[in-house]
Design an enzyme around this catalytic site. Structure first.
Site, PDB file in Angstrom:
ATOM      1  N   TYR A  10       2.339   1.393  13.903  1.00 47.10           N
ATOM      2  CA  TYR A  10       3.220   2.177  13.044  1.00 47.10           C
ATOM      3  C   TYR A  10       2.749   3.625  12.916  1.00 47.10           C
ATOM      4  CZ  TYR A  10      -0.223   0.661   9.512  1.00 47.10           C
ATOM      5  OH  TYR A  10      -1.375   0.375   8.828  1.00 47.10           O
ATOM      6  N   ASP A  17      -7.022  -6.100  -1.335  1.00 47.24           N
ATOM      7  CA  ASP A  17      -5.625  -6.390  -1.687  1.00 47.24           C
ATOM      8  C   ASP A  17      -5.535  -7.433  -2.795  1.00 47.24           C
ATOM      9  OD1 ASP A  17      -4.038  -5.931   1.597  1.00 47.24           O
ATOM     10  OD2 ASP A  17      -4.871  -4.526   0.129  1.00 47.24           O
ATOM     11  N   HIS A  41       0.808  -1.223   0.000  1.00 51.71           N
ATOM     12  CA  HIS A  41       0.000   0.000   0.000  1.00 51.71           C
ATOM     13  C   HIS A  41       0.840   1.272   0.000  1.00 51.71           C
ATOM     14  CE1 HIS A  41      -3.141  -2.632   2.296  1.00 51.71           C
ATOM     15  NE2 HIS A  41      -3.109  -2.914   1.010  1.00 51.71           N
ATOM     16  N   LYS A 100       6.497   5.850   6.800  1.00 51.72           N
ATOM     17  CA  LYS A 100       5.992   4.986   7.863  1.00 51.72           C
ATOM     18  C   LYS A 100       7.132   4.482   8.737  1.00 51.72           C
ATOM     19  CE  LYS A 100       2.327   3.584   4.770  1.00 51.72           C
ATOM     20  NZ  LYS A 100       1.868   2.591   3.777  1.00 51.72           N
TER      21      LYS A 100
END
Ligand SMILES: Cc1cn([C@H]2C[C@H](O)[C@@H](COP(=O)(O)OP(=O)(O)O[C@H]3O[C@H](C)C(=O)[C@H](O)[C@H]3O)O2)c(=O)[nH]c1=O
Length: 190
Positions: A132, A170, A62, A72
């Site tokens: 995260y 996904d 992603h 991230k």
């Protein structure tokens, strides 16, 4: 904490130091000043927490489009993942290449994934929890992705295709060649 630069420029593995005593351990898991000193992304505005029940749960690959592109900082607080960052910056010498690292509650390691990379992971243990930080807020309209099994990427996930647990979203992602991808490699950042 140790900061190790990985083979693709900008992606780093961070190993916080754990100070043990009779109670357990203490670790600084985020130090903005250390990231600033290394010229790394450091201004995070949102933190996410996901739980994946099954081994072989794969979330990714992603990214968000500009102006909501996200760097991230990924770590695991329970279980373990194989974390993967794919370079999707067109013109990059490592375009389509990836780096991967095992992140676990046990090793405490973190992966810093810059803007211009697609990110994903597969769980290596049941009940894995990933926490995260991201450098921009969630923007569904800018949410994009690349198919985890895109043969052009050649990511070795270590899980058989029939054992991977994916979201419908996904499963339907495009290969990199067909993905909406405005990211350009900026040689000045090299
Ligand atoms: C990412 C995100 C999602 N959501 C909502 C949207 C859905 O209702 C639900 C699950 O979302 P999604 O299936 O996109 O979650 P993941 O598959 O874990 O997506 C993440 O997985 C990979 C590993 C990433 O790197 C991204 O951070 C992120 O895309 O949470 C939110 O409310 N806020 C958010 O920031």
């Amino acid at each position: 904490m140790d900061i190790e630069r990985l083979p693709i420029d900008g992606v780093v593995l961070i190993r916080p130091r754990r100070i043990g005593d009779s109670r357990g351990f203490f670790a600084e898991t985020f130090r903005r000043d250390r990231l600033v000193a290394e010229g790394l992304p450091c201004d995070f505005v949102q933190e996410n927490h996901s739980l994946s029940r099954r081994v072989g749960t794969l979330r990714g690959l992603h990214y968000q489009l500009p102006p909501r592109a996200q760097a991230k900082l990924v770590r695991v607080v329970r279980g373990a993942i194989l974390d993967v960052a794919v370079d999707i910056r067109r013109g990059s010498p490592s375009y389509g290449g990836h780096v991967k690292a095992v992140l676990s509650a046990e090793n405490g390691h973190q992966l810093l994934v810059p803007v211009g990379f697609a990110h994903g992971f597969v769980t290596l243990e049941p009940d894995t929890e990933v926490v995260y930080k991201v450098s921009d807020v969630y923007a569904p309209a800018e949410d994009r992705g690349v198919l985890w099994s895109d043969p052009a990427l050649g990511v070795g996930w270590g899980v058989a295709s029939d054992a991977v647990h994916l979201s419908d979203k996904d499963r339907a992602l495009p290969p990199l060649a067909a993905a909406e991808n405005p990211f350009l490699f900026e040689a000045a950042t090299a």
